[in-house]
Design a protein around this motif. Structure first.
Motif, PDB file in Angstrom:
ATOM      1  N   ALA A 105      -2.280  -4.846 -22.463  1.00  0.00           N
ATOM      2  CA  ALA A 105      -1.284  -4.231 -21.583  1.00  0.00           C
ATOM      3  C   ALA A 105      -1.987  -3.205 -20.698  1.00  0.00           C
ATOM      4  O   ALA A 105      -2.978  -2.601 -21.100  1.00  0.00           O
ATOM      5  CB  ALA A 105      -0.191  -3.554 -22.403  1.00  0.00           C
ATOM      6  N   ILE A 106      -1.458  -3.022 -19.504  1.00  0.00           N
ATOM      7  CA  ILE A 106      -1.954  -1.995 -18.595  1.00  0.00           C
ATOM      8  C   ILE A 106      -0.892  -0.904 -18.496  1.00  0.00           C
ATOM      9  O   ILE A 106       0.283  -1.196 -18.270  1.00  0.00           O
ATOM     10  CB  ILE A 106      -2.239  -2.570 -17.191  1.00  0.00           C
ATOM     11  N   VAL A 107      -1.324   0.329 -18.702  1.00  0.00           N
ATOM     12  CA  VAL A 107      -0.437   1.473 -18.499  1.00  0.00           C
ATOM     13  C   VAL A 107      -0.943   2.209 -17.266  1.00  0.00           C
ATOM     14  O   VAL A 107      -2.096   2.642 -17.217  1.00  0.00           O
ATOM     15  CB  VAL A 107      -0.429   2.415 -19.719  1.00  0.00           C
ATOM     16  N   GLU A 108      -0.074   2.331 -16.276  1.00  0.00           N
ATOM     17  CA  GLU A 108      -0.478   2.872 -14.986  1.00  0.00           C
ATOM     18  C   GLU A 108       0.400   4.068 -14.632  1.00  0.00           C
ATOM     19  O   GLU A 108       1.617   4.044 -14.845  1.00  0.00           O
ATOM     20  CB  GLU A 108      -0.332   1.779 -13.926  1.00  0.00           C
ATOM     21  N   GLN A 109      -0.230   5.100 -14.123  1.00  0.00           N
ATOM     22  CA  GLN A 109       0.523   6.281 -13.721  1.00  0.00           C
ATOM     23  C   GLN A 109       1.361   5.988 -12.492  1.00  0.00           C
ATOM     24  O   GLN A 109       0.860   5.440 -11.504  1.00  0.00           O
ATOM     25  CB  GLN A 109      -0.433   7.435 -13.432  1.00  0.00           C
ATOM     26  N   GLY A 110       2.645   6.329 -12.562  1.00  0.00           N
ATOM     27  CA  GLY A 110       3.516   6.127 -11.419  1.00  0.00           C
ATOM     28  C   GLY A 110       3.144   7.059 -10.279  1.00  0.00           C
ATOM     29  O   GLY A 110       2.586   8.140 -10.497  1.00  0.00           O
ATOM     30  N   VAL A 111       3.443   6.625  -9.076  1.00  0.00           N
ATOM     31  CA  VAL A 111       3.128   7.413  -7.888  1.00  0.00           C
ATOM     32  C   VAL A 111       4.437   7.833  -7.239  1.00  0.00           C
ATOM     33  O   VAL A 111       5.159   6.998  -6.680  1.00  0.00           O
ATOM     34  CB  VAL A 111       2.256   6.605  -6.902  1.00  0.00           C
ATOM     35  N   ASP A 112       4.759   9.126  -7.331  1.00  0.00           N
ATOM     36  CA  ASP A 112       6.026   9.629  -6.798  1.00  0.00           C
ATOM     37  C   ASP A 112       6.130   9.390  -5.291  1.00  0.00           C
ATOM     38  O   ASP A 112       5.212   9.698  -4.536  1.00  0.00           O
ATOM     39  CB  ASP A 112       6.166  11.125  -7.083  1.00  0.00           C
ATOM     40  N   GLY A 113       7.266   8.846  -4.887  1.00  0.00           N
ATOM     41  CA  GLY A 113       7.541   8.669  -3.469  1.00  0.00           C
ATOM     42  C   GLY A 113       6.713   7.606  -2.787  1.00  0.00           C
ATOM     43  O   GLY A 113       6.667   7.556  -1.550  1.00  0.00           O
ATOM     44  N   ALA A 114       6.061   6.738  -3.559  1.00  0.00           N
ATOM     45  CA  ALA A 114       5.188   5.723  -2.950  1.00  0.00           C
ATOM     46  C   ALA A 114       6.001   4.596  -2.325  1.00  0.00           C
ATOM     47  O   ALA A 114       7.032   4.178  -2.855  1.00  0.00           O
ATOM     48  CB  ALA A 114       4.237   5.158  -3.990  1.00  0.00           C
ATOM     49  N   ARG A 115       5.533   4.119  -1.195  1.00  0.00           N
ATOM     50  CA  ARG A 115       6.052   2.901  -0.582  1.00  0.00           C
ATOM     51  C   ARG A 115       5.061   1.775  -0.873  1.00  0.00           C
ATOM     52  O   ARG A 115       3.854   2.003  -0.913  1.00  0.00           O
ATOM     53  CB  ARG A 115       6.219   3.100   0.924  1.00  0.00           C
ATOM     54  N   GLU A 116       5.579   0.572  -1.094  1.00  0.00           N
ATOM     55  CA  GLU A 116       4.724  -0.569  -1.420  1.00  0.00           C
ATOM     56  C   GLU A 116       4.473  -1.398  -0.164  1.00  0.00           C
ATOM     57  O   GLU A 116       5.411  -1.918   0.440  1.00  0.00           O
ATOM     58  CB  GLU A 116       5.356  -1.409  -2.528  1.00  0.00           C
ATOM     59  N   LEU A 117       3.203  -1.505   0.215  1.00  0.00           N
ATOM     60  CA  LEU A 117       2.781  -2.257   1.390  1.00  0.00           C
ATOM     61  C   LEU A 117       1.944  -3.454   0.956  1.00  0.00           C
ATOM     62  O   LEU A 117       1.307  -3.422  -0.105  1.00  0.00           O
ATOM     63  CB  LEU A 117       1.973  -1.370   2.334  1.00  0.00           C
ATOM     64  N   GLU A 118       1.914  -4.505   1.789  1.00  0.00           N
ATOM     65  CA  GLU A 118       1.191  -5.730   1.441  1.00  0.00           C
ATOM     66  C   GLU A 118       0.505  -6.311   2.668  1.00  0.00           C
ATOM     67  O   GLU A 118       1.126  -6.413   3.728  1.00  0.00           O
ATOM     68  CB  GLU A 118       2.156  -6.779   0.855  1.00  0.00           C
ATOM     69  N   CYS A 119      -0.760  -6.702   2.510  1.00  0.00           N
ATOM     70  CA  CYS A 119      -1.499  -7.406   3.560  1.00  0.00           C
ATOM     71  C   CYS A 119      -1.759  -8.835   3.127  1.00  0.00           C
ATOM     72  O   CYS A 119      -2.065  -9.093   1.956  1.00  0.00           O
ATOM     73  CB  CYS A 119      -2.844  -6.716   3.843  1.00  0.00           C
ATOM     74  N   ALA A 120      -1.651  -9.775   4.057  1.00  0.00           N
ATOM     75  CA  ALA A 120      -1.972 -11.175   3.798  1.00  0.00           C
ATOM     76  C   ALA A 120      -3.346 -11.491   4.387  1.00  0.00           C
ATOM     77  O   ALA A 120      -3.697 -10.993   5.461  1.00  0.00           O
ATOM     78  CB  ALA A 120      -0.915 -12.084   4.411  1.00  0.00           C
ATOM     79  N   LEU A 121      -4.120 -12.311   3.664  1.00  0.00           N
ATOM     80  CA  LEU A 121      -5.485 -12.638   4.097  1.00  0.00           C
ATOM     81  C   LEU A 121      -5.708 -14.138   4.094  1.00  0.00           C
ATOM     82  O   LEU A 121      -5.148 -14.867   3.266  1.00  0.00           O
ATOM     83  CB  LEU A 121      -6.523 -11.969   3.186  1.00  0.00           C
ATOM     84  N   LEU A 122      -6.563 -14.591   5.014  1.00  0.00           N
ATOM     85  CA  LEU A 122      -6.985 -15.988   5.119  1.00  0.00           C
ATOM     86  C   LEU A 122      -8.482 -16.028   5.380  1.00  0.00           C
ATOM     87  O   LEU A 122      -9.011 -15.169   6.088  1.00  0.00           O
ATOM     88  CB  LEU A 122      -6.282 -16.689   6.283  1.00  0.00           C
ATOM     89  N   GLY A 123      -9.150 -17.057   4.836  1.00  0.00           N
ATOM     90  CA  GLY A 123     -10.533 -17.271   5.232  1.00  0.00           C
ATOM     91  C   GLY A 123     -11.474 -17.554   4.090  1.00  0.00           C
ATOM     92  O   GLY A 123     -11.195 -17.237   2.932  1.00  0.00           O
ATOM     93  N   ASN A 124     -12.596 -18.164   4.436  1.00  0.00           N
ATOM     94  CA  ASN A 124     -13.701 -18.378   3.499  1.00  0.00           C
ATOM     95  C   ASN A 124     -14.813 -17.387   3.841  1.00  0.00           C
ATOM     96  O   ASN A 124     -14.873 -16.303   3.284  1.00  0.00           O
ATOM     97  CB  ASN A 124     -14.181 -19.826   3.563  1.00  0.00           C
ATOM     98  N   ASN A 125     -15.645 -17.749   4.784  1.00  0.00           N
ATOM     99  CA  ASN A 125     -16.703 -16.826   5.197  1.00  0.00           C
ATOM    100  C   ASN A 125     -16.180 -15.762   6.162  1.00  0.00           C
ATOM    101  O   ASN A 125     -16.590 -14.598   6.101  1.00  0.00           O
ATOM    102  CB  ASN A 125     -17.849 -17.602   5.855  1.00  0.00           C
ATOM    103  N   ARG A 126     -15.278 -16.141   7.043  1.00  0.00           N
ATOM    104  CA  ARG A 126     -14.680 -15.203   7.993  1.00  0.00           C
ATOM    105  C   ARG A 126     -13.255 -14.914   7.547  1.00  0.00           C
ATOM    106  O   ARG A 126     -12.440 -15.821   7.423  1.00  0.00           O
ATOM    107  CB  ARG A 126     -14.684 -15.790   9.415  1.00  0.00           C
ATOM    108  N   VAL A 127     -12.970 -13.643   7.291  1.00  0.00           N
ATOM    109  CA  VAL A 127     -11.693 -13.260   6.699  1.00  0.00           C
ATOM    110  C   VAL A 127     -10.786 -12.628   7.756  1.00  0.00           C
ATOM    111  O   VAL A 127     -11.204 -11.715   8.475  1.00  0.00           O
ATOM    112  CB  VAL A 127     -11.898 -12.264   5.538  1.00  0.00           C
TER     113      VAL A 127
END
Length: 384
Positions: free
Chosen positions: A238-260
């Motif tokens: 199990a992983i226990v992780e400290q919560g981050v007050d007021g955090a917004r969750e952002l996400e980046c999408a990636l594509l590529g093999n050699n060139r990302v």
């Protein structure tokens, strides 16, 4: 032949699986199938049942087998168990997809469904996103979409993933791994260590799981014990992780093999306390936005960290990297995790983020298959 002149690419669409993300995989696969141009691709849909059997299906299931249930995961589609068994078999003529009928009628022996040019595994969680299916495909000589064996194994294991990110110098929230054996041997000692190193609220999660399954927010010792026990229902770590007050969750999408290539960060808006399973897949009020409404330096940091995370685990093909953004903090962007087979559901950031960059779903799956064939051709030069 699609038009009488050009041969279509033979694609094995593989979905379902034995993990608790089985239903999510079906939702994703339905959208991938819809995006595959029948003029360009000859698609064979193979579902993996919950007990691990590969079965030939006519279409990707889109509705649940059970509708009267309080279990959120059971409200999602499921691969039925009534189709013929299939398997990849390496023959003198190359790797073939072979059907094994489940009846004893005359002439009902095994038969080949033909070769497979490339596999699109739309599998989430253990026994699909962890390198096991990737290893099977590699030994059969079948190119496949997404990360290779090693990158998949590291990407799904949050303990190892976080170790790699630490070595790369990527900022993360404080955390502690908890092994079941140690927990059973010295629960009080483990709790003292966690509460001495981390501050509430805490989040507990299985090390090898996705879609926020088995995750819990813990505000005191009692909830922490319950959260760790719940996580152990899915994994031995199990992983226990400290919560981050007021955090917004952002996400980046990636594509590529050699060139990302990396999209600007997107943001998912939900009314839930955190982005849990129901918020991801059953919340009709879910909102996606890309680019997220954050300052340009934050967008730039997310894209740089996403690229570093992708390269750190040796990823290829595609991924989604998730972040916590804490406005005004000394370290405003923290890397949360990387997903090597991101979701393709209507509520998934990966296809949405690329659509905002002009790459709609059909073009996106085209690109993923091109990257898979490119990687397969390259890897074939180093085959044992």
């Amino acid at each position: 032949m699609a038009d009488g002149t050009a041969e279509r690419l033979r694609v094995l669409l593989l979905f379902g699986g034995q993990s608790s993300e089985h239903g999510v995989s079906c939702l994703s696969a339905a959208n991938v199938l819809e995006a595959l141009d029948p003029a360009r691709y000859e698609v064979t849909t193979v579902g993996i049942t919950r007990d691990g059997r590969w079965t030939l299906v006519e279409d990707v299931p889109r509705t649940p087998l059970e509708t009267d249930t309080d279990d959120p995961a059971a409200a999602l589609p499921e691969v039925g168990d009534d189709g013929d068994t299939v398997a990849l078999v390496r023959t003198r003529k190359g790797t073939q997809l072979v059907r094994f009928p489940e009846h004893d009628a005359p002439g009902s022996g095994a038969s080949s469904l033909g070769p497979v040019d490339v596999c699109f595994p739309v599998l989430h969680g253990p026994h699909g996103e962890d390198g096991t299916v990737q290893g099977l495909l590699a030994t059969q000589g079948v190119p496949y979409v997404g990360a290779d064996v090693a990158s998949s194994a590291v990407g799904i294991d949050k303990r190892q993933m976080k170790n790699v990110f630490t070595a790369r110098g990527l900022p993360q929230a404080p955390y502690r791994p908890v092994h079941r054996a140690r927990w059973e041997e010295d629960r009080d000692g483990v709790l003292r260590e966690i509460e001495g190193a981390l501050a509430y609220p805490l989040f507990t999660k299985p090390s090898r799981q996705g879609s926020s399954i088995g995750i819990a927010k813990c505000r005191d010792t009692g909830e922490l014990v319950a959260g760790i026990e719940e996580a152990f229902g899915y994994d031995r770590v199990a992983i226990v992780e400290q919560g981050v007050d007021g955090a917004r969750e952002l996400e980046c999408a990636l594509l590529g093999n050699n060139r990302v290539e990396v999209t600007p960060p997107g943001e998912v808006r939900t009314a839930h306390d955190f982005y849990d399973f129901e918020g991801k897949y059953l919340d009709e009020g879910l909102e996606l936005q890309c680019p997220a409404a954050v300052p340009e330096p934050i967008q730039r940091a997310c894209r740089e960290f996403a690229r570093e995370a992708y390269l750190a685990i040796g990823c290829r093909g595609m991924a989604r990297v998730d972040f916590f953004y804490i406005e005004g903090a000394t370290e405003p962007v923290l890397v949360n995790e990387i997903n090597t087979i991101p979701g393709f559901t209507p509520a998934s950031m990966f296809p949405y983020a690329w659509s905002t960059q002009g790459l709609e779903a059909p073009a996106l799956v085209d690109r993923l298959l091109e990257l898979a064939l490119e990687a397969g051709s390259r890897d074939a030069r180093y085959a044992p």
